[in-house]
Design a protein around this motif. Structure first.
Motif, PDB file in Angstrom:
ATOM      1  N   VAL A  29       0.831  -1.201   0.000  1.00 58.36           N
ATOM      2  CA  VAL A  29       0.000   0.000   0.000  1.00 58.36           C
ATOM      3  C   VAL A  29       0.867   1.254   0.000  1.00 58.36           C
ATOM      4  O   VAL A  29       0.551   2.255  -0.648  1.00 58.36           O
ATOM      5  N   LEU A  33       1.036   4.732  -2.306  1.00 55.75           N
ATOM      6  CA  LEU A  33       1.029   6.073  -1.712  1.00 55.75           C
ATOM      7  C   LEU A  33       2.216   6.899  -2.225  1.00 55.75           C
ATOM      8  O   LEU A  33       2.092   8.090  -2.507  1.00 55.75           O
ATOM      9  N   ASN A  37       2.146  10.397  -4.350  1.00 54.77           N
ATOM     10  CA  ASN A  37       2.893  11.578  -3.898  1.00 54.77           C
ATOM     11  C   ASN A  37       3.751  12.146  -5.025  1.00 54.77           C
ATOM     12  O   ASN A  37       3.840  13.364  -5.194  1.00 54.77           O
ATOM     13  N   ASN A  71      -2.233  17.847  -1.023  1.00 50.86           N
ATOM     14  CA  ASN A  71      -1.430  16.650  -1.272  1.00 50.86           C
ATOM     15  C   ASN A  71      -0.608  16.284  -0.040  1.00 50.86           C
ATOM     16  O   ASN A  71      -0.544  15.116   0.372  1.00 50.86           O
ATOM     17  N   ALA A  74      -2.913  14.922   2.700  1.00 51.04           N
ATOM     18  CA  ALA A  74      -3.424  13.593   2.367  1.00 51.04           C
ATOM     19  C   ALA A  74      -2.359  12.521   2.575  1.00 51.04           C
ATOM     20  O   ALA A  74      -2.647  11.446   3.114  1.00 51.04           O
ATOM     21  N   VAL A  75      -1.105  12.813   2.184  1.00 52.53           N
ATOM     22  CA  VAL A  75      -0.044  11.819   2.350  1.00 52.53           C
ATOM     23  C   VAL A  75       0.247  11.575   3.823  1.00 52.53           C
ATOM     24  O   VAL A  75       0.399  10.419   4.255  1.00 52.53           O
ATOM     25  N   ALA A  77      -1.821  11.969   6.395  1.00 46.11           N
ATOM     26  CA  ALA A  77      -2.943  11.256   7.009  1.00 46.11           C
ATOM     27  C   ALA A  77      -2.966   9.791   6.588  1.00 46.11           C
ATOM     28  O   ALA A  77      -3.211   8.896   7.412  1.00 46.11           O
ATOM     29  N   SER A  78      -2.694   9.504   5.286  1.00 49.66           N
ATOM     30  CA  SER A  78      -2.707   8.110   4.827  1.00 49.66           C
ATOM     31  C   SER A  78      -1.573   7.317   5.445  1.00 49.66           C
ATOM     32  O   SER A  78      -1.747   6.140   5.787  1.00 49.66           O
ATOM     33  N   ALA A  79      -0.393   7.935   5.610  1.00 45.71           N
ATOM     34  CA  ALA A  79       0.718   7.218   6.238  1.00 45.71           C
ATOM     35  C   ALA A  79       0.390   6.883   7.686  1.00 45.71           C
ATOM     36  O   ALA A  79       0.653   5.775   8.158  1.00 45.71           O
ATOM     37  N   LYS A  80      -0.227   7.834   8.401  1.00 47.29           N
ATOM     38  CA  LYS A  80      -0.624   7.560   9.782  1.00 47.29           C
ATOM     39  C   LYS A  80      -1.683   6.482   9.849  1.00 47.29           C
ATOM     40  O   LYS A  80      -1.744   5.702  10.789  1.00 47.29           O
ATOM     41  N   PHE A  81      -2.567   6.412   8.825  1.00 46.66           N
ATOM     42  CA  PHE A  81      -3.634   5.418   8.836  1.00 46.66           C
ATOM     43  C   PHE A  81      -3.081   4.028   8.559  1.00 46.66           C
ATOM     44  O   PHE A  81      -3.443   3.064   9.229  1.00 46.66           O
ATOM     45  N   PHE A  82      -2.169   3.916   7.566  1.00 42.56           N
ATOM     46  CA  PHE A  82      -1.734   2.586   7.145  1.00 42.56           C
ATOM     47  C   PHE A  82      -0.678   2.004   8.061  1.00 42.56           C
ATOM     48  O   PHE A  82      -0.393   0.821   7.977  1.00 42.56           O
TER      49      PHE A  82
END
Lengths: 95, 108
Positions: A29, A33, A37, A71, A74-75, A77-82
């Motif tokens: 994943v 991402l 980016n 951007n 979003a990057v 937040a997605s890194a913290k989520f995954f």
């Protein structure tokens, strides 16, 4: 200068398609991402060049600044989520 | 004279962007792919946005100077934000237990 800006924009779109390969086939994943980016960092430059092509620089510069901030958020937040998920691979590896 | 500098900066930025994209596609591992994504994209954005801000100063008026100043603001923001985003991605991969690639293993 207009033809040169148009050529630069088309080459940038080709490089974005190259980065899109990693966003589509990336095994984890975080690879996807990373590809997204890279596309975002090229889009900020492409928006400023589009402002020069359409002779509306002052409007497109604001759009580019907003897109860069979006951007980045979003990057992050997605890194913290995954990072909360244990297995990063999409399909289960049989363990 | 100004056009020559702008064209040189834009072509230099395109070359560095091409190197970064080639590294993202070709490198064998997740951690090694973050290396071109973090550094070369930042340097290429620096070159291309600097060249575009310089081209904006072709005729001096209040709106063009303000637009060049805004492009410089984007440049400073990208210079701070892009390495931070790459560091967040590599931190997430390390905490999730992704093992680095060593020589002899198959490509991932």
């Amino acid at each position: 200068m207009d033809g040169f800006f148009l050529t630069t924009a088309l080459i940038l779109i080709g490089l974005m398609l190259m980065t899109l390969y990693r966003a589509i086939v990336g095994p984890t994943v975080l690879d996807r991402l990373l590809g997204v980016n890279g596309i975002g960092s090229k889009t900020v430059v492409l928006l400023v060049i589009a402002g020069h092509l359409f002779h509306r620089e002052e409007m497109f510069v604001d759009i580019a600044l907003a897109y860069g901030m979006l951007n980045f958020i979003a990057v992050i937040a997605s890194a913290k989520f995954f990072q909360k998920r244990k297995g990063l691979h999409q399909e289960p590896q049989g363990q | 004279m100004l056009d020559i500098i702008v064209v040189t900066l834009l072509v230099l930025g395109l070359i560095v962007f091409f190197g970064g994209s080639l590294g993202i596609v070709r490198f064998p591992d997740f951690y090694s792919r973050l290396h071109p994504a973090g550094k070369m994209d930042t340097l290429a954005s620096l070159f291309m946005l600097g060249g575009l801000a310089l081209y904006e100063l072709n005729d001096i008026s209040s709106t063009s100077v303000l637009t060049a100043l805004k492009i410089m603001l984007i440049l400073v923001f990208v210079f701070i934000a892009s390495p931070t985003a790459t560091h967040a991605i590599v931190d997430a991969g390390f905490r999730a237990g992704q093992k680095p690639w060593t020589q002899g293993q198959p490509r991932r």
